[in-house]
Motif scaffolding. Structure first.
Motif, short mmCIF file in Angstrom:
data_model
loop_
_atom_site.label_atom_id
_atom_site.label_comp_id
_atom_site.label_asym_id
_atom_site.label_seq_id
_atom_site.Cartn_x
_atom_site.Cartn_y
_atom_site.Cartn_z
N LEU A 103 -57.30 49.68 0.70
CA LEU A 103 -57.29 49.78 -0.76
C LEU A 103 -57.02 48.42 -1.37
O LEU A 103 -56.20 47.66 -0.86
CB LEU A 103 -56.19 50.74 -1.21
N LEU A 129 -53.65 46.44 -1.06
CA LEU A 129 -52.47 47.23 -1.39
C LEU A 129 -51.80 47.72 -0.12
O LEU A 129 -52.46 48.02 0.87
CB LEU A 129 -52.88 48.43 -2.26
N GLY A 130 -50.48 47.82 -0.17
CA GLY A 130 -49.73 48.22 1.02
C GLY A 130 -49.43 49.70 1.04
O GLY A 130 -50.31 50.52 0.80
N GLN A 131 -48.17 50.05 1.29
CA GLN A 131 -47.80 51.46 1.39
C GLN A 131 -47.68 52.07 0.00
O GLN A 131 -47.21 51.43 -0.93
CB GLN A 131 -46.45 51.59 2.11
N GLY A 132 -48.10 53.32 -0.11
CA GLY A 132 -47.99 54.00 -1.39
C GLY A 132 -48.85 55.24 -1.40
O GLY A 132 -49.33 55.69 -0.36
N VAL A 133 -49.04 55.80 -2.59
CA VAL A 133 -49.78 57.04 -2.74
C VAL A 133 -50.89 56.84 -3.76
O VAL A 133 -50.67 56.26 -4.82
CB VAL A 133 -48.83 58.18 -3.22
N LEU A 134 -52.08 57.34 -3.45
CA LEU A 134 -53.21 57.23 -4.37
C LEU A 134 -53.49 58.59 -4.99
O LEU A 134 -53.50 59.60 -4.30
CB LEU A 134 -54.45 56.76 -3.61
N TRP A 167 -52.46 54.16 -8.42
CA TRP A 167 -51.75 53.75 -7.21
C TRP A 167 -50.26 53.69 -7.52
O TRP A 167 -49.82 52.95 -8.40
CB TRP A 167 -52.27 52.40 -6.74
N ARG A 194 -38.98 57.14 -1.85
CA ARG A 194 -39.99 58.16 -1.58
C ARG A 194 -39.90 59.31 -2.58
O ARG A 194 -40.93 59.84 -3.01
CB ARG A 194 -39.79 58.76 -0.19
N GLU A 195 -38.66 59.69 -2.90
CA GLU A 195 -38.50 60.81 -3.82
C GLU A 195 -39.06 60.45 -5.18
O GLU A 195 -39.74 61.27 -5.82
CB GLU A 195 -37.02 61.19 -3.93
N ILE A 197 -41.42 58.25 -5.82
CA ILE A 197 -42.87 58.17 -5.73
C ILE A 197 -43.50 59.56 -5.72
O ILE A 197 -44.50 59.83 -6.40
CB ILE A 197 -43.28 57.36 -4.48
N SER A 198 -42.91 60.49 -4.93
CA SER A 198 -43.46 61.84 -4.87
C SER A 198 -43.36 62.52 -6.22
O SER A 198 -44.29 63.21 -6.65
CB SER A 198 -42.72 62.68 -3.84
N ARG A 201 -45.96 61.12 -8.48
CA ARG A 201 -47.27 61.61 -8.10
C ARG A 201 -47.51 63.00 -8.65
O ARG A 201 -48.56 63.31 -9.22
CB ARG A 201 -47.39 61.58 -6.57
N ASN A 202 -46.51 63.87 -8.53
CA ASN A 202 -46.66 65.23 -9.05
C ASN A 202 -46.74 65.24 -10.57
O ASN A 202 -47.47 66.05 -11.14
CB ASN A 202 -45.50 66.11 -8.57
#
Lengths: 256, 291
Positions: A103, A129-134, A167, A194-195, A197-198, A201-202
């Motif tokens: 990415l 881009l490194g670690q993460g959520v798309l 992202w 992580r919490e 980011i999650s 995302r939601n």
């Protein structure tokens, strides 16, 4: 007499919309911007894309447009920020830097005559881009703003690509390295990040399901409204409606 | 199966998340996504159900037709499964692309339903050796969002619960030839008992742990998965390993225990939803494909 723009047609001397969307009027020109469509790039837009092919002197990037976008080797920054002509060795080493599936964040440099976009990453803030959520959403839901890179106070950062690719990633500790992160950091991300980011995302998914525009303030308000609930409960239909209603109210209060 | 391409960093993020029991959407390793189940959506079938599990969308239709019993089981009816992976789900299924996956799913369903006692096949018999009910179960994949087998098994169970087979009477002529008479009343029908119909639970191995109900992204990070079929009482009837990676016996045992636990609670919540729908009867507002 009204002039018909994109997304309209004349039927029985009346102007009718041909797509479901938002009406935009400029003097006598009436256009309808569709709610869900492929991304139509403009020069200067920030996009998040996924590499689909590695070709001779360029990469093909998927950006949810009608055609794959192009990232030329000459539009990419070299490690160390050096300025020189790309050599044959650089061409052979292309895959070492960007492979299929990677990415990137980039800016639209120009639009080819067939509509394909030419991207560039000629700045320290763009690159792999490194670690993460798309999260993939419809491009019409991303609001055009001055900046699309946001470091949210809740503890994570977000890139709102104009093409609908959002992202969400952990905020990097220090503004390190020379040039768009040539080495990806594969260290485990701490649970607290992580919490966040999650949850973000939601929240983005909730806002999109309820057709609310995405920008830093709306995401932040949605995050705050979701705090009383557990992260996995945000995606339940009743909870989603409640959170987005509260966000909508807060945004109206902000304007008023 | 439809797969998404992910970058190395994204995969690493997902794997580390699973280790800490916090998946990308906030679920734990044993949590299912929000599922929507609706029965009786297709009017010209004997029974139908639609299941939406996240982005996975399955439609199952059951048609009851008269046929001859199989030679080795003359006093039982039988079920026939057909799975259609429509091109709607993903472009890879265009033309004959979805056939391989379809036959794999159908053969898994046949295997699960071949164990004794899943469905009372004797109730499907009308005249031994001559007439019986054949239930044609058609599964249609509308959208592929990960965890196909679980969603399909839930939909099949719901559709069988919803199936209404008309009652028939066998009349004997003076010459001895038998005539089958279908009852005129459309509400006079027999229902199948689905108490022993199992549900499939897919456990995907990601890193050192396993997850239930994997999304497409999580499936891309998992090399091996274990498919088990669990009845409502927690009994394991069938097991299958899919994927090119390997599983060591200890993790298989752990996954089986998790599957039984998760399967039992899945059955109870599914039965609750089906009973609720049933209790609403004809007053229920059908959402169907407009919702």
């Amino acid at each position: 007499a009204l002039r018909r723009g994109h997304g309209t047609y004349v039927c029985d001397e009346k102007l009718v919309a041909s797509v479901a969307g938002v009406v935009e009027r400029v003097n006598k020109l009436v256009c309808v911007k569709p709610l869900k469509s492929r991304y139509n790039g403009e020069v200067g837009d920030i996009v998040v894309g996924r590499i689909t092919e590695v070709q001779q002197k360029r990469w093909k990037v998927e950006t949810n447009s009608r055609l794959d976008s192009v990232l030329l080797l000459s539009s990419m920054n070299l490690p160390g920020g050096e300025l020189r002509r790309r050599s044959a060795e650089d061409e052979l080493a292309m895959r070492d830097y960007l492979q299929e599936g990677d990415l990137i964040s980039a800016e639209v440099q120009s639009v080819f005559s067939d509509g394909a976009l030419s991207l560039h990453t000629r700045s320290l803030k763009y690159g792999k881009l490194g670690q993460g959520v798309l999260v993939q959403v419809s491009p019409s839901l991303v609001k055009r703003q001055k900046t699309h890179f946001h470091d949210l106070p809740c503890g994570a950062s977000v890139i709102l690509g104009n093409n609908g690719f959002i992202w969400i990633y952990p905020t990097p500790e220090q503004k390190d390295e020379e040039g768009g992160g040539f080495t990806t950091n594969l260290e485990p991300v701490p649970l607290s990040d992580r919490e966040v980011i999650s949850r973000l995302r939601n929240c983005v998914v909730a806002l999109v399901t309820q057709n609310l525009m995405l920008f830093d303030t709306s995401i932040l308000y949605c995050y705050e409204a979701s705090l009383p609930h557990q992260i996995k409960d945000i995606l339940k239909p009743e909870v989603m409606e409640e959170i987005v209603l509260e966000t909508r109210q807060k945004l109206l209060d902000l304007e008023g | 199966m439809a797969a998404v391409v992910l970058s190395e960093a994204e995969k690493v993020y997902i794997v580390h998340g699973v280790q800490e029991d916090l998946r990308v959407d906030g679920r734990g390793c044993e949590d299912y996504r929000c599922a929507e189940v609706e029965t009786d959506v297709v009017s010209n079938t004997s029974g139908s159900a639609r299941v939406k599990l996240g982005h996975t969308d399955i439609l199952v239709g059951v048609k009851a037709e008269m046929g001859t019993p199989k030679l080795e089981r003359p006093d039982e009816g039988y079920l026939e499964f057909f799975v259609d992976c429509s091109a709607n789900a993903t472009p890879e299924f265009e033309g004959r692309g979805g056939e391989e996956l379809g036959t794999e799913i159908a053969s898994t369903l046949y295997r699960i339903f071949s164990s004794e006692g899943t469905v009372d096949l004797k109730s499907l018999c009308i005249n031994p050796r001559e007439h019986c009910w054949v239930l044609y179960v058609d599964v249609l994949l509308l959208e592929c969002g990960g965890n196909l087998f679980d969603a399909i098994s839930i939909a099949v169970k719901a559709a069988l619960f919803n199936t209404r087979i008309p009652k028939v009477r066998v009349l004997e002529d003076e010459e001895g030839s038998k005539e089958i008479e279908l009852s005129d009343d459309p509400y006079d029908c027999i229902r199948l008992s689905v108490d022993d119909v199992p549900c499939i639970v897919t456990l995907s191995k990601i890193g050192y742990r396993h997850v239930v109900d994997a999304t497409l992204q999580e499936e891309a990070c998992s090399l091996a998965s274990l498919l088990i079929s669990v009845t409502s009482k927690g009994a394991l009837t069938c097991m299958k390993k899919i994927g090119k990676g390997s599983l060591d016996p200890e993790s298989i045992f752990e996954m089986m225990e998790t599957g039984k636990r998760v399967g039992k609670s899945l059955h109870t919540s599914l039965q609750k939803v089906l009973d609720e729908e049933e209790s609403l009867g004809t007053t229920r507002q059908k959402v169907g494909f407009l919702g």
